[in-house]
Design an enzyme around this catalytic site. Structure first.
Site, mmCIF file in Angstrom:
data_model
loop_
_atom_site.group_PDB
_atom_site.id
_atom_site.type_symbol
_atom_site.label_atom_id
_atom_site.label_comp_id
_atom_site.label_asym_id
_atom_site.label_seq_id
_atom_site.Cartn_x
_atom_site.Cartn_y
_atom_site.Cartn_z
ATOM 1 N NE ARG A 93 -2.919 -1.671 2.786
ATOM 2 C CZ ARG A 93 -3.660 -1.889 4.130
ATOM 3 N NH1 ARG A 93 -4.470 -1.545 4.227
ATOM 4 N NH2 ARG A 93 -2.921 -2.405 5.207
ATOM 5 C CG ASP A 166 -10.890 3.905 -2.606
ATOM 6 O OD1 ASP A 166 -10.538 3.135 -3.708
ATOM 7 O OD2 ASP A 166 -9.942 3.348 -1.497
ATOM 8 C CE LYS A 189 -9.553 4.768 1.383
ATOM 9 N NZ LYS A 189 -9.304 3.628 1.101
ATOM 10 N NE ARG A 191 -6.556 5.203 4.084
ATOM 11 C CZ ARG A 191 -7.177 4.240 4.347
ATOM 12 N NH1 ARG A 191 -7.563 4.611 6.389
ATOM 13 N NH2 ARG A 191 -8.432 2.877 4.437
HETATM 14 C C1 R5P Z 1 -7.363 1.118 -0.465
HETATM 15 O O1 R5P Z 1 -6.729 1.992 -0.666
HETATM 16 C C2 R5P Z 1 -7.239 0.385 0.205
HETATM 17 O O2 R5P Z 1 -7.671 -0.003 -1.682
HETATM 18 C C3 R5P Z 1 -8.518 -0.556 0.737
HETATM 19 O O3 R5P Z 1 -9.799 0.288 0.456
HETATM 20 C C4 R5P Z 1 -7.609 -0.114 1.933
HETATM 21 O O4 R5P Z 1 -6.619 -0.531 2.542
HETATM 22 C C5 R5P Z 1 -8.738 -0.693 3.337
HETATM 23 O O5 R5P Z 1 -8.312 -0.350 4.443
HETATM 24 P P1 R5P Z 1 -9.273 -0.074 6.047
HETATM 25 O O6 R5P Z 1 -10.533 -1.747 5.925
HETATM 26 O O7 R5P Z 1 -8.482 0.197 6.859
HETATM 27 O O8 R5P Z 1 -10.010 0.712 5.991
#
Ligand code: R5P
Length: 292
Positions: A93, A166, A189, A191
């Site tokens: 990630r 997202d 989304k 973050r």
């Molecule tokens: C991030 O862009 C990934 O695609 C997932 O949306 C993310 O890793 C999900 O993380 P969490 O469950 O902590 O929100």
């Protein structure tokens, strides 16, 4: 060709062997009192094409080191070719620098796998396909989305809306829609790069009275999926499910998603736990059988 199941993917490795109709080479593995791994190939692998299956979901540091040690040992033991199959690639990630000075872990891990001696690399629904550019060896990204969507079709959710939480997951939703046929969409989304907090825009989805499935590559803390489920339920969606390839499901992830109105959470055995209802073994076996 022979398959070796790393300690993190014993069942999946066996299923890959079964799908390929090839022998599964057993490993001896144990953990020393200080936490380090002892690993031993108990059969001859000289001149063999070895397919090593080892996922790197938590505890990711231990599993990554095991992966690197097994690749290195396979080469030292004379394997002709080592294909590293890493269904969940840890550290993927962080694939770029968001704040100056950050470690780009995804590319560093790719270089380590190659440096250990892998000749070919496979992973499944990698967070960002551009990570594969860090490899000089052939590196392939497989997809388990068709298999996940077929699961929902089998349980009667054909025509469900496939929703990406997202924009990064929109291709996943589009792929699921090819099986389910109920259309696809995505949410927006944001973050916070320091706190990790997310904010999701309440986009109008036209889901009143319809079934919907939130598709993502990873569910970690569940915050992203839970927020998407909440939006769907608030807009009158009938049955809502959560689907992901890599169900890390950290802490209260399950509770957060179900409390917001999802009926169930379905993942794959890239990360083995109670959510991994769909196996990626056929996808891996089919891809591996096609390499030269
Ligand atoms: C991030 O862009 C990934 O695609 C997932 O949306 C993310 O890793 C999900 O993380 P969490 O469950 O902590 O929100």
């Amino acid at each position: 060709m022979k398959v070796v199941s790393g300690p993190a993917s014993i069942e999946l490795g066996e299923k890959v062997s079964e799908n390929l109709g090839v022998h599964n080479i057993p490993l001896e593995s144990k953990v020393f009192p200080d936490g380090e791994s002892y690993l031993r190939y108990v059969e001859e692998i000289r001149d063999e094409e070895v397919v090593l299956v080892q996922t790197t979901s938590p505890p990711q540091d231990t599993r990554l080191v095991q992966l690197l040690l097994l690749i290195d040992a396979a080469k030292k033991l004379g394997a002709e070719k080592v294909t590293a199959v890493v269904p969940y690639l840890a550290y993927a990630r962080q694939d770029k620098v968001f704040r100056s000075g950050e470690v780009v872990s995804a590319k560093a891990i790719a270089r380590l796998i190659e440096a250990a001696g892998a000749d070919v690399f496979f992973t499944v629904n990698i967070h960002a396909p551009s990570i594969l550019d860090a490899f000089n060896i052939p590196a392939h990204n497989l997809s388990a989305i068709t298999e996940l969507a077929q699961y929902f079709k089998r349980i009667g959710l054909e025509d469900a809306l496939s929703l990406a939480p997202d924009i990064g997951a929109v291709e996943i939703a589009a792929e699921a829609d090819k099986v389910l046929g109920g259309g696809y969409g995505y949410l927006r989304k944001e973050r916070d790069r320091v706190t990790g907090e997310i904010a999701m825009e309440d986009v109008k989805l036209n889901v009143e009275g319809r079934n919907a499935i939130v598709f993502d590559d990873i569910i970690s803390t569940g915050g992203t999926t839970a927020a998407a489920v909440k939006i769907l339920k608030n807009q009158g969606a009938k049955r809502v499910f959560a689907a992901c390839v890599h169900p890390l499901m950290i802490g209260e992830a399950e509770k957060r998603i179900l409390e917001n109105g999802a009926e169930g959470i379905i993942g794959t055995d890239c990360v083995k736990n109670k959510f991994s209802q769909v196996s990626v073994a056929p996808v891996i076996a089919s891809a591996v059988s096609r390499i030269d």
